[in-house]
Motif scaffolding. Structure first.
Motif, PDB file in Angstrom:
ATOM      1  N   ALA A   1      -9.002 -17.388  18.400  1.00 43.81           N
ATOM      2  CA  ALA A   1      -8.199 -17.765  17.435  1.00 43.81           C
ATOM      3  C   ALA A   1      -6.877 -17.004  17.934  1.00 43.81           C
ATOM      4  CB  ALA A   1      -8.899 -17.492  16.278  1.00 43.81           C
ATOM      5  N   PRO A   2      -5.741 -17.823  17.815  1.00 41.02           N
ATOM      6  CA  PRO A   2      -3.879 -17.339  18.186  1.00 41.02           C
ATOM      7  C   PRO A   2      -3.883 -16.082  17.701  1.00 41.02           C
ATOM      8  CG  PRO A   2      -4.609 -19.548  17.422  1.00 41.02           C
ATOM      9  CD  PRO A   2      -5.392 -19.525  17.563  1.00 41.02           C
ATOM     10  N   PRO A   3      -2.884 -15.346  18.016  1.00 40.31           N
ATOM     11  CA  PRO A   3      -2.632 -14.146  17.462  1.00 40.31           C
ATOM     12  C   PRO A   3      -2.229 -14.891  15.676  1.00 40.31           C
ATOM     13  CG  PRO A   3      -1.483 -14.635  19.071  1.00 40.31           C
ATOM     14  CD  PRO A   3      -2.274 -15.433  19.182  1.00 40.31           C
ATOM     15  N   GLU A   4      -2.195 -13.784  14.741  1.00 39.91           N
ATOM     16  CA  GLU A   4      -1.961 -14.196  13.360  1.00 39.91           C
ATOM     17  C   GLU A   4      -0.124 -14.214  13.974  1.00 39.91           C
ATOM     18  OE1 GLU A   4      -1.408 -11.632   9.557  1.00 39.91           O
ATOM     19  OE2 GLU A   4      -3.539 -12.298   9.728  1.00 39.91           O
ATOM     20  N   PRO A   5       0.340 -15.610  13.084  1.00 37.11           N
ATOM     21  CA  PRO A   5       2.303 -15.342  13.188  1.00 37.11           C
ATOM     22  C   PRO A   5       2.987 -14.667  12.019  1.00 37.11           C
ATOM     23  CG  PRO A   5       0.961 -17.746  12.706  1.00 37.11           C
ATOM     24  CD  PRO A   5      -1.012 -16.568  12.690  1.00 37.11           C
ATOM     25  N   GLU A   6       3.324 -14.553  12.311  1.00 32.11           N
ATOM     26  CA  GLU A   6       4.527 -13.242  11.344  1.00 32.11           C
ATOM     27  C   GLU A   6       5.360 -13.331  10.841  1.00 32.11           C
ATOM     28  OE1 GLU A   6       6.398 -11.787  15.081  1.00 32.11           O
ATOM     29  OE2 GLU A   6       4.790 -10.384  15.840  1.00 32.11           O
ATOM     30  N   ILE A   7       6.319 -15.295  10.596  1.00 27.13           N
ATOM     31  CA  ILE A   7       6.799 -15.099  10.265  1.00 27.13           C
ATOM     32  C   ILE A   7       6.566 -15.894   8.678  1.00 27.13           C
ATOM     33  CG2 ILE A   7       8.524 -17.825   9.102  1.00 27.13           C
ATOM     34  CD1 ILE A   7       9.303 -17.816  12.479  1.00 27.13           C
ATOM     35  N   VAL A   8       5.003 -16.675   8.387  1.00 24.66           N
ATOM     36  CA  VAL A   8       4.223 -16.677   7.320  1.00 24.66           C
ATOM     37  C   VAL A   8       2.984 -16.110   7.387  1.00 24.66           C
ATOM     38  CG1 VAL A   8       2.967 -19.050   6.212  1.00 24.66           C
ATOM     39  CG2 VAL A   8       4.422 -18.952   7.911  1.00 24.66           C
ATOM     40  N   THR A   9       3.014 -15.450   6.607  1.00 22.05           N
ATOM     41  CA  THR A   9       1.866 -14.157   5.764  1.00 22.05           C
ATOM     42  C   THR A   9       0.572 -15.344   5.854  1.00 22.05           C
ATOM     43  OG1 THR A   9       2.378 -14.434   3.685  1.00 22.05           O
ATOM     44  CG2 THR A   9       3.619 -13.138   4.590  1.00 22.05           C
TER      45      THR A   9
ATOM     46  N   ALA B   1       4.145 -24.360  15.453  1.00 22.69           N
ATOM     47  CA  ALA B   1       5.600 -24.636  14.594  1.00 22.69           C
ATOM     48  C   ALA B   1       6.058 -23.958  14.676  1.00 22.69           C
ATOM     49  CB  ALA B   1       4.807 -25.369  13.432  1.00 22.69           C
ATOM     50  N   ILE B   2       5.716 -21.676  14.541  1.00 21.72           N
ATOM     51  CA  ILE B   2       6.587 -20.592  14.627  1.00 21.72           C
ATOM     52  C   ILE B   2       7.151 -20.726  15.972  1.00 21.72           C
ATOM     53  CG2 ILE B   2       6.114 -17.955  14.237  1.00 21.72           C
ATOM     54  CD1 ILE B   2       4.025 -18.678  12.165  1.00 21.72           C
TER      55      ILE B   2
ATOM     56  N   HIS C   1      16.210  -5.381  14.121  1.00 21.94           N
ATOM     57  CA  HIS C   1      16.661  -6.822  13.525  1.00 21.94           C
ATOM     58  C   HIS C   1      15.318  -7.679  12.478  1.00 21.94           C
ATOM     59  CE1 HIS C   1      16.172  -9.401  17.253  1.00 21.94           C
ATOM     60  NE2 HIS C   1      15.577  -8.056  17.420  1.00 21.94           N
ATOM     61  N   GLY C   2      16.103  -8.665  12.138  1.00 25.25           N
ATOM     62  CA  GLY C   2      15.580  -9.821  11.616  1.00 25.25           C
ATOM     63  C   GLY C   2      14.832  -9.711  10.120  1.00 25.25           C
ATOM     64  N   TYR C   3      14.666 -10.718   9.464  1.00 22.29           N
ATOM     65  CA  TYR C   3      14.267 -10.912   8.169  1.00 22.29           C
ATOM     66  C   TYR C   3      13.308  -9.323   8.132  1.00 22.29           C
ATOM     67  CZ  TYR C   3      19.145 -14.387   8.035  1.00 22.29           C
ATOM     68  OH  TYR C   3      19.772 -15.130   8.048  1.00 22.29           O
ATOM     69  N   ALA C   4      13.931  -8.691   6.899  1.00 25.12           N
ATOM     70  CA  ALA C   4      12.058  -8.650   6.457  1.00 25.12           C
ATOM     71  C   ALA C   4      11.382  -9.578   6.150  1.00 25.12           C
ATOM     72  CB  ALA C   4      12.807  -7.703   5.161  1.00 25.12           C
ATOM     73  N   LYS C   5      11.828  -9.977   5.417  1.00 24.63           N
ATOM     74  CA  LYS C   5      10.552 -11.382   4.854  1.00 24.63           C
ATOM     75  C   LYS C   5      11.472 -13.070   5.589  1.00 24.63           C
ATOM     76  CE  LYS C   5       8.078 -13.520   1.423  1.00 24.63           C
ATOM     77  NZ  LYS C   5       7.174 -14.269   2.533  1.00 24.63           N
ATOM     78  N   ALA C   6      10.612 -13.499   5.879  1.00 21.73           N
ATOM     79  CA  ALA C   6      11.362 -14.617   6.361  1.00 21.73           C
ATOM     80  C   ALA C   6      11.668 -15.736   4.715  1.00 21.73           C
ATOM     81  CB  ALA C   6      10.677 -15.886   6.654  1.00 21.73           C
ATOM     82  N   PRO C   7      13.328 -16.698   5.136  1.00 21.79           N
ATOM     83  CA  PRO C   7      13.130 -17.556   4.250  1.00 21.79           C
ATOM     84  C   PRO C   7      13.270 -17.670   3.274  1.00 21.79           C
ATOM     85  CG  PRO C   7      15.282 -16.767   5.293  1.00 21.79           C
ATOM     86  CD  PRO C   7      13.761 -15.989   5.862  1.00 21.79           C
TER      87      PRO C   7
ATOM     88  N   ILE D   1       7.562 -24.121   7.974  1.00 29.27           N
ATOM     89  CA  ILE D   1       7.275 -24.522   9.667  1.00 29.27           C
ATOM     90  C   ILE D   1       6.088 -24.552   9.016  1.00 29.27           C
ATOM     91  CG2 ILE D   1       5.889 -21.967  10.555  1.00 29.27           C
ATOM     92  CD1 ILE D   1       8.303 -20.732  10.538  1.00 29.27           C
ATOM     93  N   LEU D   2       5.718 -24.890   7.868  1.00 31.95           N
ATOM     94  CA  LEU D   2       4.769 -25.720   7.240  1.00 31.95           C
ATOM     95  C   LEU D   2       4.925 -26.774   7.088  1.00 31.95           C
ATOM     96  CD1 LEU D   2       4.223 -23.085   4.219  1.00 31.95           C
ATOM     97  CD2 LEU D   2       2.690 -22.464   6.384  1.00 31.95           C
ATOM     98  N   ALA D   3       5.659 -27.527   6.222  1.00 34.98           N
ATOM     99  CA  ALA D   3       5.878 -28.886   6.663  1.00 34.98           C
ATOM    100  C   ALA D   3       5.722 -29.280   8.489  1.00 34.98           C
ATOM    101  CB  ALA D   3       7.098 -29.281   5.864  1.00 34.98           C
ATOM    102  N   ALA D   4       6.612 -28.587   9.207  1.00 31.32           N
ATOM    103  CA  ALA D   4       6.202 -29.349  10.158  1.00 31.32           C
ATOM    104  C   ALA D   4       4.384 -28.737  11.469  1.00 31.32           C
ATOM    105  CB  ALA D   4       6.939 -28.506  11.391  1.00 31.32           C
ATOM    106  N   ALA D   5       3.984 -27.682  10.411  1.00 35.02           N
ATOM    107  CA  ALA D   5       2.657 -27.422  11.057  1.00 35.02           C
ATOM    108  C   ALA D   5       2.216 -28.612  10.171  1.00 35.02           C
ATOM    109  CB  ALA D   5       2.207 -26.609  10.607  1.00 35.02           C
ATOM    110  N   THR D   6       1.879 -28.575   9.168  1.00 31.48           N
ATOM    111  CA  THR D   6       0.989 -30.398   8.270  1.00 31.48           C
ATOM    112  C   THR D   6       1.335 -31.880   9.734  1.00 31.48           C
ATOM    113  OG1 THR D   6       1.100 -28.727   6.366  1.00 31.48           O
ATOM    114  CG2 THR D   6       0.204 -31.737   6.375  1.00 31.48           C
TER     115      THR D   6
END
Length: 173
Positions: free
Chosen positions: A3-11, A32-33, A114-120, A127-132
């Motif tokens: 399996a690919p590594p767990e995506p970071e932007i989406v929990t 998508a990420i 740097h970066g957002y602590a949690k993705a907006p 991202i979820l819509a693009a993956a779908t």
């Protein structure tokens, strides 16, 4: 196949909830990420600490490949660590040094968080819509042919690009 590594932007929890609703797979989510990060020119989320090696611009302004600086830990120019008062920094990823930065390549090292602590939320949904859409379109998007190679690329829609442009670097990274 692993399996690919767990995506970071989406929990994992957001993925599980979305899978229950739309049947998304991890590979499409990772793609998508990657597409979003590639388009924007930086990782966006989650917040992380890293050391960057940058080319000196030869100007008073140094642009970092980020739009969300939380903390600047260390700046080294030509092997010499700079005192905190030797430059100013912006949360938007700009460092100003009134005497000017070196013009030497790979001569500036910046350690920062740097970066957002949690993705907006709008990015998570995009991202979820693009993956779908990748699943619905069967490997997503249009086939491109370059010489003997053929590959598929995902297609972000104009309304999605308008959202991503708010997070896209305005300078080369």
């Amino acid at each position: 196949m692993t399996a690919p590594p767990e995506p970071e932007i989406v929990t994992p929890e957001e993925l599980a909830a979305f899978q229950a609703e739309d049947g998304i797979d991890e590979l499409s989510l990772a793609a998508a990420i990657s597409e979003v990060r590639g388009y924007c020119g930086w990782h966006i989320a989650p917040q992380r600490t890293e050391a960057l090696t940058l080319d000196g611009p030869g100007l008073s302004l140094l642009l970092l490949p980020t739009m969300q600086v939380a903390e600047l830990d260390k700046v080294v120019e030509n092997g010499v660590e700079l005192a905190a008062g030797a430059f100013e920094w912006s949360a938007k990823g700009m460092l100003r040094k009134r005497s000017g930065w070196t013009d030497r390549w790979r001569s500036i090292e910046v350690t920062l968080t740097h970066g957002y602590a949690k993705a907006p939320a709008e990015l998570i949904r995009l991202i979820l819509a693009a993956a779908t859409a990748q699943i619905d379109d069967g490997a997503a998007g249009s086939a491109e042919k370059v010489g003997p190679f053929e590959f598929s690329v995902a297609q972000l829609q104009p309304h999605q690009l308008a959202i991503l442009n708010r997070y896209r670097l305005g300078w080369g990274a």
